[in-house]
Design a protein around this motif. Sequence first.
Motif, PDB file in Angstrom:
ATOM      1  N   PRO A   1      32.543  18.429  70.358  1.00 22.33           N
ATOM      2  CA  PRO A   1      33.231  16.989  70.522  1.00 22.33           C
ATOM      3  C   PRO A   1      33.819  17.590  72.888  1.00 22.33           C
ATOM      4  CG  PRO A   1      33.849  19.055  69.374  1.00 22.33           C
ATOM      5  CD  PRO A   1      32.742  18.397  69.514  1.00 22.33           C
ATOM      6  N   LYS A   2      34.022  16.375  72.899  1.00 22.45           N
ATOM      7  CA  LYS A   2      34.486  16.818  74.928  1.00 22.45           C
ATOM      8  C   LYS A   2      36.358  17.394  74.071  1.00 22.45           C
ATOM      9  CE  LYS A   2      30.485  16.183  76.127  1.00 22.45           C
ATOM     10  NZ  LYS A   2      29.807  17.160  76.527  1.00 22.45           N
ATOM     11  N   VAL A   3      37.152  16.784  74.109  1.00 18.76           N
ATOM     12  CA  VAL A   3      38.654  16.309  73.841  1.00 18.76           C
ATOM     13  C   VAL A   3      39.144  16.599  73.038  1.00 18.76           C
ATOM     14  CG1 VAL A   3      40.630  15.058  74.712  1.00 18.76           C
ATOM     15  CG2 VAL A   3      38.239  14.515  76.131  1.00 18.76           C
ATOM     16  N   TRP A   4      39.631  16.102  71.770  1.00 18.25           N
ATOM     17  CA  TRP A   4      39.763  15.890  71.081  1.00 18.25           C
ATOM     18  C   TRP A   4      38.391  16.818  69.790  1.00 18.25           C
ATOM     19  CZ3 TRP A   4      44.620  14.080  71.075  1.00 18.25           C
ATOM     20  CH2 TRP A   4      44.511  12.969  71.770  1.00 18.25           C
ATOM     21  N   LEU A   5      39.416  16.999  68.845  1.00 15.47           N
ATOM     22  CA  LEU A   5      38.232  17.912  68.099  1.00 15.47           C
ATOM     23  C   LEU A   5      37.321  17.817  66.743  1.00 15.47           C
ATOM     24  CD1 LEU A   5      37.925  21.270  67.254  1.00 15.47           C
ATOM     25  CD2 LEU A   5      39.918  21.122  65.016  1.00 15.47           C
ATOM     26  N   PHE A   6      38.059  17.062  66.626  1.00 13.51           N
ATOM     27  CA  PHE A   6      37.421  15.539  65.714  1.00 13.51           C
ATOM     28  C   PHE A   6      37.430  13.694  66.243  1.00 13.51           C
ATOM     29  CE2 PHE A   6      38.897  18.374  62.998  1.00 13.51           C
ATOM     30  CZ  PHE A   6      37.425  19.387  62.462  1.00 13.51           C
ATOM     31  N   GLU A   7      35.998  13.577  67.452  1.00 16.31           N
ATOM     32  CA  GLU A   7      36.143  12.253  68.211  1.00 16.31           C
ATOM     33  C   GLU A   7      35.727  11.792  67.021  1.00 16.31           C
ATOM     34  OE1 GLU A   7      36.357  14.346  72.139  1.00 16.31           O
ATOM     35  OE2 GLU A   7      34.067  13.814  71.682  1.00 16.31           O
ATOM     36  N   GLY A   8      35.627  10.207  67.603  1.00 13.09           N
ATOM     37  CA  GLY A   8      34.672   9.400  66.684  1.00 13.09           C
ATOM     38  C   GLY A   8      33.749   9.076  67.402  1.00 13.09           C
ATOM     39  N   LYS A   9      33.099   7.510  67.023  1.00 11.07           N
ATOM     40  CA  LYS A   9      31.465   7.000  67.739  1.00 11.07           C
ATOM     41  C   LYS A   9      31.493   7.331  69.747  1.00 11.07           C
ATOM     42  CE  LYS A   9      30.752   4.358  63.814  1.00 11.07           C
ATOM     43  NZ  LYS A   9      30.105   3.020  63.167  1.00 11.07           N
ATOM     44  N   VAL A  10      32.819   7.211  69.850  1.00 16.25           N
ATOM     45  CA  VAL A  10      33.104   7.260  70.949  1.00 16.25           C
ATOM     46  C   VAL A  10      33.611   8.348  72.118  1.00 16.25           C
ATOM     47  CG1 VAL A  10      34.003   6.157  73.458  1.00 16.25           C
ATOM     48  CG2 VAL A  10      33.157   4.388  71.401  1.00 16.25           C
ATOM     49  N   LYS A  11      33.075   9.380  72.766  1.00 22.12           N
ATOM     50  CA  LYS A  11      33.256  10.534  72.706  1.00 22.12           C
ATOM     51  C   LYS A  11      34.783  10.329  73.993  1.00 22.12           C
ATOM     52  CE  LYS A  11      30.116  13.273  72.059  1.00 22.12           C
ATOM     53  NZ  LYS A  11      30.230  14.830  71.348  1.00 22.12           N
ATOM     54  N   GLY A  12      35.481  11.162  73.808  1.00 22.08           N
ATOM     55  CA  GLY A  12      36.556  11.419  74.389  1.00 22.08           C
ATOM     56  C   GLY A  12      38.155  10.469  73.338  1.00 22.08           C
ATOM     57  N   GLN A  13      37.488   9.759  72.434  1.00 20.67           N
ATOM     58  CA  GLN A  13      38.408   9.197  71.481  1.00 20.67           C
ATOM     59  C   GLN A  13      38.343   9.789  69.993  1.00 20.67           C
ATOM     60  OE1 GLN A  13      39.505   6.463  72.857  1.00 20.67           O
ATOM     61  NE2 GLN A  13      38.534   7.212  75.102  1.00 20.67           N
ATOM     62  N   PRO A  14      39.565   9.819  70.067  1.00 26.43           N
ATOM     63  CA  PRO A  14      40.248  10.529  68.464  1.00 26.43           C
ATOM     64  C   PRO A  14      39.232   9.842  67.373  1.00 26.43           C
ATOM     65  CG  PRO A  14      42.156   9.159  69.712  1.00 26.43           C
ATOM     66  CD  PRO A  14      41.149   9.504  70.593  1.00 26.43           C
TER      67      PRO A  14
END
Length: 347
Positions: free
Chosen positions: A255-268
């Motif tokens: 993950p890039k930003v959030w610990l758990f991200e959705g299908k789009v990187k950088g989105q929660p």
Amino acid sequence: MKYTAKIITHRGEKRVAVFFDRDDGLIAAIKAIDGSKWSQTMKVWHLPDHDENRKMFGLPLIIDSLPSEEGAQSLENFRRWLRSKRYSDSTIKTYMEAAKSFLVFFKHKASNTISNEDVILYNNEYILKNNLSASYQNQIVSSIKLYFTTVQDRKVEIESIHRPKREKVLPNVLSKEEVKLILESQNNIKHKAMLCLIYSCGLRRSELLQLKLADIDSKRNIVFIRQAKGKKDRIAPLSPKILALLRDYYKGYKPKVWLFEGKVKGQPYSEQTLQTILKQAVKKAGITKPVTLHWLRHSYATHLLESGTDLRYIQELLGHSRSRTTEIYTHVSTNSLQQIRSPFDDL
């Protein structure tokens, strides 16, 4: 869980119909709602048509018409006041919807002429007449009190507005064995890590999804929960087992930003998808109870209490402002109850 909801007319009465593929957990949750019924002819579950049920299933509110021009302006002033006090967006939305409902009900009456008797009238003719819950009524009362705080020229005496008698509802708690079955039913490491972290730290759903990589302190073995409910920071101990699980998860997903991200990187990650993951895990574990993510938080607190953790520490770990909120777990802890011998055993 995917579902669709719409307003139908059943036997001459408007109802909220909920359409979904068979799901025992959702069926149990719907059956627990007052006035819910199954239509054998239409093959659908349907509920009383009022704002609380509409809001629950994402439908436009009944009382969605506009208040008077004066009421609309005072609502905008109320919104500005809430923002200046730094209430969260979700709290502002809740209070605004409640205040709007109240003002639409009295749309032909100027705000500065509304009295305490009108508040009682609203409770009787709207809240009680539509069988809305005491918790929803309490939400309305909170909004009305705050709204009239911002209205200088008023007849309403804020301190005289009474709240409904609080319902004594016990939290839903799973046994340790049930929690273990649910967590171990997950093969996907990302899904497993999310559910395990909620239980192991007693997190709210929103708190889990707002965690960033920097919030996991592996050197101090803590999780930093920032600006949670009530805009409070707190920390929770990080289990070595969870840390090992998180490291395996990180290697696979990066993950890039959030610990758990959705299908789009950088989105929660999506709240709805997380709830669906739990439903699938519960079903796979063979548990028929209508388990929600918050049940894991309740179970965490109760299991801590049963293992001897002081109530004051549990209050801090959960982020409760008042000890009375945490004390409810003493009513569902079974340690003391199990020591009581039933007179039936002596017969």
